[in-house]
Design an enzyme around this catalytic site. Structure first.
Site, PDB file in Angstrom:
ATOM      1  CE  LYS A 169      32.016 -85.860 -27.339  1.00 38.66           C
ATOM      2  NZ  LYS A 169      32.810 -85.971 -26.051  1.00 38.66           N
ATOM      3  N   GLY A 200      33.786 -90.756 -27.167  1.00 36.52           N
ATOM      4  CA  GLY A 200      35.135 -90.378 -27.635  1.00 36.52           C
ATOM      5  C   GLY A 200      35.263 -89.024 -27.007  1.00 36.52           C
ATOM      6  N   GLY A 206      34.011 -84.890 -31.176  1.00 36.71           N
ATOM      7  CA  GLY A 206      33.113 -83.675 -31.143  1.00 36.71           C
ATOM      8  C   GLY A 206      33.326 -82.834 -32.273  1.00 36.71           C
ATOM      9  CD  GLU A 244      20.281 -74.170 -24.683  1.00 35.53           C
ATOM     10  OE1 GLU A 244      20.321 -73.333 -23.673  1.00 35.53           O
ATOM     11  OE2 GLU A 244      19.399 -74.015 -25.629  1.00 35.53           O
ATOM     12  CB  CYS A 278      23.957 -74.191 -16.891  1.00 41.02           C
ATOM     13  SG  CYS A 278      22.662 -74.818 -17.174  1.00 41.02           S
ATOM     14  CD  GLU A 376      29.474 -72.015 -15.973  1.00 44.54           C
ATOM     15  OE1 GLU A 376      30.061 -72.160 -17.004  1.00 44.54           O
ATOM     16  OE2 GLU A 376      28.232 -72.128 -16.043  1.00 44.54           O
TER      17      GLU A 376
END
Ligand code: NAP
Length: 469
Positions: A169, A200, A206, A244, A278, A376
Site C-alpha cells: 500500500k 488508496g 492502510g 521504520e 528520515c 521532525e
C-alpha cells in the site's frame, strides 16, 4: 492523463470502489495521473491472492525464489531511467538526486541481499532440534512518499527472499513508483499473487490491511504517529511489526573538526530531497568556541550549493516539497522557530509562484528544548546548536524521543568512534563514512522496531520453528 489500476494476482484490475484520486506533480501543480481509491473489497482480494500464493512460494526454497528475484532485479536495472523520471515527477526530488541516490540505493541494496542470501542458513541444527526459518505468510507493506521506490524495495526484497508474499500500500502522494514496481514484477514473471499493489488512502486501505486477520506481519515505514496507531491496531491479533519511523538526528562537530566536511554532510541531508529524509542530520551541534567560524562556513556553503529550481534540471539541488500540505507544515515549523527565539541565518519563507517551494533555511541560536529541535520538520531546515563540552553535546544528541541516525566529525577517528558509540541511535556515520547497502538500518526509541537491509533485514521477515526429532 494516465489512469492506473491495482495489481492483484498477476492482473491489472479496477477497484471495486470505482473511484480515483489525483497524483500531482509538486513542481507544476498539474495532475499527472489518477490511481484507484481502493476499498476493503480490493484489500480482501489482494490478501486472498497473496495467501493463496504463499505455500508454494514459501516451500520452493531459496534457490528457486532467488531465480525469480534475479529476474526482478534485472528489470529494475533495465528500468532505472524510468524509475528516476517517475521520482522526479511525483516526488519532486531533483533529477541528480533521483538518478544518483534514489535509484542506486534500490539497485545496490537488492543486489547485496541477493548476493548474500545463498550463504544464509534457513535450516540449522541445535542438539536434536532441526531449526527451520520460513516466511510468516502475507506481509502488508505500507510505505511513505519520501523514497517512494526504495521504501518498497526495502520491504519487498527481504520479505520475498524469506518466503513471504506481499501486499503493498504505497503513499497516496507518490503511488506511481509502486505501479512501476508492479510492472517490473509482472514483466519478471513473478508467480501470480506473490506481489500485489493496492492504492488508496491510509485511513481506508492502510488501516484495513493492517488489521486484516490473514496478515501476520505489518511492515510499515512512515511517521511515528501513524506507526503508534498501527502498533495498537496489531495488538489484538499479536501481529509481528516492523516499524521504520521518524528521526531527529545530529551532526556532532567535535572540537577541531573539519568544519566544511561537517557542514556539507549535514546540509546535504536537508537540501537533497528537500530534507524529506528520515535520517536527515537536522541538528548541527558545534563547539561554542568555534560557533562564529561555523556560521561563515554555512553561509558560504549555502551560497554555492543550494540551487532551488525545477527538479527536472540537473542544475537543481532543491526542488519542491512533495505536497502543498507538506509545504504548509514546514512553514508552520519555521514560524514556531521564530516565535520560540531562534534566529534565521538563511531563508525562512515560501517561494512565490507555481510549485510547493520553501527556501533552504538555517536557524541559529537554537536550544534543544525548542520545537524545531525536538520535532521532525521534514523540510529543508537546519538548526545550529552550541555546546560547551563533548559530554554536553552527547546529552543533547540523545535528548530526543527519536533514535534513528546521527553523525560525528572529528580530528581523531578513534575519538569520534568513541563518541559515536554513546549516541543512542541505530546508525551513526563517523567522518563521512560511506553507507554499505548490506548494513542494517533502523531506529532506537520512538524511531521504530526492527531493521532493514541485508541479512539483518531478512531475519525480521522469518518465523523460527524448532522440530525435535
Ligand atoms: P505517514 O503519514 O505516516 O504515512 C506513511 C504511510 O502510512 C502512507 O502510505 C500512508 O497512506 C499510510 N497511512 C496513513 N495513515 C494510516 C493509517 N491510519 N493506517 C494505516 N496506514 C496509514 O508518513 P509519510 O508522511 O508518508 O512519511 C514521512 C514519515 O516517514 C517521516 O516521519 C519519516 O521520518 C518517516 N520515514 C522513516 C523511515 C525509516 O526508515 N525510519 C524512512 C522513510 C520515512 P497515505 O499516504 O494514503 O496517507
Amino acid at each position: 492523463m494516465k489512469i492506473y489500476q491495482n495489481y492483484i494476482n498477476g492482473e491489472w484490475v479496477d477497484s471495486a470502489s470505482g473511484e480515483f484520486s489525483d497524483v500531482i506533480n509538486p513542481a507544476t501543480e498539474e495532475v499527472i495521473a489518477q490511481v484507484t481509491s481502493s476499498n476493503e473489497a480490493d484489500v480482501d482480494a489482494a490478501v486472498e491472492a497473496a495467501n493463496a500464493a504463499f505455500p508454494e512460494w514459501n516451500e520452493m526454497g531459496i534457490e528457486a525464489r532467488k531465480l525469480h528475484l534475479e529476474r526482478l532485479y534485472d528489470k529494475m536495472v533495465e528500468y532505472q531511467q524510468e524509475i528516476a523520471n517517475t521520482i522526479v515527477e511525483e516526488l519532486g526530488a531533483s533529477r541528480t538526486f533521483s538518478e544518483k541516490a534514489h535509484v542506486p540505493l534500490s539497485v545496490n541494496e537488492m543486489r547485496a541481499t541477493l548476493d548474500d542470501i545463498s550463504d544464509f542458513k534457513f535450516i540449522d541444527q541445535i542438539d536434536n532440534a532441526i531449526i527451520q526459518k520460513e516466511g510468516f505468510g502475507v506481509v502488508a507493506c505500507i510505505t511513505p512518499w519520501n523514497y517512494p521506490f526504495n521504501q518498497i524495495q526495502r520491504k519487498v526484497t527481504p520479505a520475498l527472499v524469506a518466503g513471504n508474499t506481499v501486499v503493498v500500500k504505497p503513499a497516496s502522494d507518490t503511488p506511481i513508483s509502486a505501479i512501476l514496481y508492479a510492472k517490473l514484477a509482472d514483466e519478471a514473471g513473478l508467480p501470480k499473487g506473490v506481489f500485489n499493489v493496492v492504492t488508496g488512502s491510509g485511513g481506508t486501505v492502510g488501516d484495513y490491511l493492517a488489521g486484516h486477520k490473514d496478515v501476520p506481519l505489518i511492515s510499515f515505514t512512515g511517521s511515528t504517529e501513524v506507526g503508534r496507531g498501527l502498533y495498537e491496531k496489531a495488538s489484538p491479533t499479536i501481529k509481528k511489526m516492523i516499524l521504520e519511523l521518524g528521526g531527529k538526528s545530529v551532526m556532532l562537530g567535535l572540537p577541531g573538526a573539519d568544519k566544511f566536511k561537517a557542514v556539507k554532510q549535514a546540509a546535504d541531508t536537508v537540501l537533497n530531497n528537500q530534507g524529506q529524509t528520515c535520517a536527515a542530520l537536522t541538528r548541527l551541534l558545534v563547539p561554542e568556541s568555534e560557533y562564529d567560524e561555523y556560521l561563515e562556513v554555512i553561509k558560504d556553503y549555502y551560497a554555492n550549493n543550494a540551487a532551488v529550481g525545477s527538479p527536472d534540471s540537473h542544475d537543481t539541488k532543491v526542488g519542491p516539497m512533495v505536497s502543498k500540505r507538506q509545504m504548509e507544515t514546514v512553514l508552520e515549523y519555521i514560524e514556531k522557530g521564530k516565535a520560540e527565539g531562534a534566529e534565521l541565518l538563511i531563508g525562512g519563507n515560501a517561494i512565490e509562484g507555481t510549485g510547493y517551494y520553501v527556501e533552504p533555511t538555517v536557524f541559529v541560536d537554537v536550544t534543544n528544548d525548542m520545537t524545531i529541535a525536538q520535532e521532525e520538520i521534514f523540510g529543508p531546515v537546519l538548526s545550529v546548536i552550541k555546546y560547551k563540552t563533548v559530554e554536553e553535546a552527547i546529552d543533547i544528541a540523545n535528548d530526543t524521543p527519536f533514535g534513528l541516525s546521527g553523525a560525528v566529525t572529528g580530528p581523531d577517528r578513534n575519538e569520534a568512534i568513541k563518541v559515536a558509540k554513546k549516541i543512542r541511535t541505530g546508525n551513526v556515520y563517523v567522518n563521512q563514512g560511506a553507507r554499505s547497502p548490506r548494513a542494517p538500518f533502523g531506529g532506537y526509541k520512538e524511531s521504530g522496531l526492527g531493521r532493514e537491509n541485508g541479512l539483518y533485514g531478512v531475519e525480521d521477515y522469518l518465523e523460527i520453528k524448532a522440530i525435535m526429532a
